[in-house]
Write an enzyme that holds these catalytic residues in place. Structure first.
Site, PDB file in Angstrom:
ATOM      1  CE1 TYR A  67      34.936  16.027  12.778  1.00  0.00           C
ATOM      2  CE2 TYR A  67      34.946  15.211  10.522  1.00  0.00           C
ATOM      3  CZ  TYR A  67      35.320  16.158  11.455  1.00  0.00           C
ATOM      4  OH  TYR A  67      36.058  17.244  11.055  1.00  0.00           O
ATOM      5  CE  LYS A 104      33.015  19.201  11.712  1.00  0.00           C
ATOM      6  NZ  LYS A 104      33.115  20.584  12.251  1.00  0.00           N
TER       7      LYS A 104
END
Length: 241
Positions: free
Chosen positions: A166, A170
């Site tokens: 994650y 990002k």
């Protein structure tokens, strides 16, 4: 007077995407609710349309080039332009595993949605965005992907600092956003990162401190400020910015 925009939101059948769709539609815009699952997407769009809002479902799997192309063709045929693209679709495969235990195939799957999917959808929609008087691309990102956080995690969120899939995806998305913003700066299309805050969603087991509705409203306020000069107040109403 609010300018009516054509807005496409990916991953919008639930959570922050759904909340953003509702907030933008209540502000008077046409919202194309993108989702890969036809049943869930149709049901989500029907919920909002049942409130008298201008919302329709568009099948769109950001990892499937065929559905991306079909979505662009539909927008072209029905509206002739796209004013706002919100790249919201997201996934994670981290769980509670340390980085060394995350299979590379799982990491690839995260990047397919969170990074490559954003690039694929943005590229497909660019011709339509170019037809808008002021095209806008908003990439839903996270503070967990900033180098400020990753190099010095806030004490309250330190447990999230080792989310390999994650967080790194990002961070990559933030770079992608800046690269597109630079490349398109003379075209009239603006590109920016949007942050909903730490919202309780399926993605984090509903551990966030804000509701998805609050996150969606926050994104809608950012979009309104940057695209129409109209600010959404807390009750979904509007007043000039």
């Amino acid at each position: 007077m609010t300018t009516k925009l054509i807005v496409l939101i990916t991953g919008a059948n639930k959570g922050i995407g759904f909340a953003t769709a509702g907030a933008m539609a209540r502000a008077g815009h046409t919202v194309l609710l993108g989702a890969r699952d036809e049943g869930r997407g149709t049901a989500a769009a029907a919920r909002l349309a049942g409130q008298g809002l201008d919302v329709r479902y568009v099948r769109l799997d950001v990892t499937d080039p065929a559905t991306i192309a079909a979505a662009a063709e539909l927008v072209d045929a029905e509206y002739g332009r796209l004013d706002v693209l919100v790249n919201n679709a997201v996934t994670t495969r981290d769980g509670s595993r340390p980085p060394a235990e995350m299979p590379v195939d799982d990491l690839r799957e995260v990047y397919e949605t969170n990074v490559f999917g954003v690039v694929a959808v943005t590229n497909a929609m660019l011709p339509l965005l170019r037809r808008s008087p002021s095209g806008y691309v908003g990439n839903v990102s996270s503070g967990l992907g900033t180098f400020a956080f990753l190099s010095d995690p806030d004490e309250g969120f330190a447990r999230y600092a080792t989310l390999l899939g994650y967080n790194s995806s990002k961070a990559a998305l933030n770079a992608v956003t800046l690269i597109y913003a630079h490349a398109l700066r003379d075209s009239g299309i603006r590109v920016n990162a949007l942050s909903p805050g730490f919202c309780a969603t399926d993605l984090n087991g509903h551990t966030g401190v804000l509701s998805a509705e609050e996150g969606g409203a926050h994104i809608a306020r950012q979009l309104a400020e940057e695209t129409t000069g109209v600010f959404l107040n807390e009750n979904g109403g509007t007043y000039p910015w």
